[in-house]
Design an enzyme around this catalytic site. Sequence first.
Site, PDB file in Angstrom:
ATOM      1  N   ARG A   8       1.550 -11.696 102.604  1.00 46.94           N
ATOM      2  CA  ARG A   8       2.299 -12.018 101.389  1.00 46.94           C
ATOM      3  C   ARG A   8       1.596 -11.422 100.162  1.00 46.94           C
ATOM      4  NH1 ARG A   8       3.343 -17.757  98.159  1.00 46.94           N
ATOM      5  NH2 ARG A   8       4.930 -16.914  96.760  1.00 46.94           N
ATOM      6  N   HIS A   9       2.378 -11.028  99.174  1.00 43.70           N
ATOM      7  CA  HIS A   9       1.856 -10.468  97.928  1.00 43.70           C
ATOM      8  C   HIS A   9       1.042 -11.488  97.129  1.00 43.70           C
ATOM      9  CE1 HIS A   9       4.674 -12.763  95.455  1.00 43.70           C
ATOM     10  NE2 HIS A   9       5.602 -12.478  96.365  1.00 43.70           N
ATOM     11  N   GLU A  82      12.166  -9.600  99.531  1.00 42.36           N
ATOM     12  CA  GLU A  82      12.407 -11.041  99.647  1.00 42.36           C
ATOM     13  C   GLU A  82      13.901 -11.319  99.830  1.00 42.36           C
ATOM     14  OE1 GLU A  82      11.844 -13.843 100.625  1.00 42.36           O
ATOM     15  OE2 GLU A  82      10.351 -14.671  99.230  1.00 42.36           O
TER      16      GLU A  82
END
Length: 210
Positions: A8-9, A82
Amino acid sequence: MTRLIVWRHGNTDWNASGRVQGQTDVGLNDLGREQARAAARLLAGFHPDAIFASDLQRAADTAAALAALTGLPVHADVRLRERHFGPWQGLRLTEAAEQYPDEYARWRAGDPDPGAGIETLDDVGKRLGVAFQEAADTAAGGTVVVATHAGAARQGIGQLLGWEPAVLRTIDSLRNCHWTELWHDELRGWRLRAHNIGPRYDADSTVSHR
């Protein structure tokens, strides 16, 4: 054995303020950049063979921190974005609840198609599952790192593992700059090796589908 790291970022100002990001292109904040650098130092120890990322800036810049350490290129893939949250994008969750009370209640309850123009979970899982598999196939027997988003990561992982929605809902979403490790071999297929691994911060942001 092929290893897939779903990452995840880092943190963004919208994470910090509780705004729904979806596919809005929001960049990392200072904390997010620090998280990306710290996580990249750990992930470089896996000696990845390939790096893929959502084309949204927050994921692309997170992946770039690992690319800077490994010398590998980052392959952008729009399918790694997303979930699209329609008119909720840019709203705080409290505002979404006020403006779309029925759809919000369904979303909170886990309805895979809550309405209001929000992308269905089935569609999210299918596009992420295909993107994950194709990324892994580029380095069969090696290690591939994919930088993506919290809700997208969970649905794509569930697609690869063949988990039913009720099972998938019991798995926590990834924290900022944390990852899931999946292994694949011809005998057992995909299996979960580790989940929510990464550097820890007192200021860890929300872990919702945003």
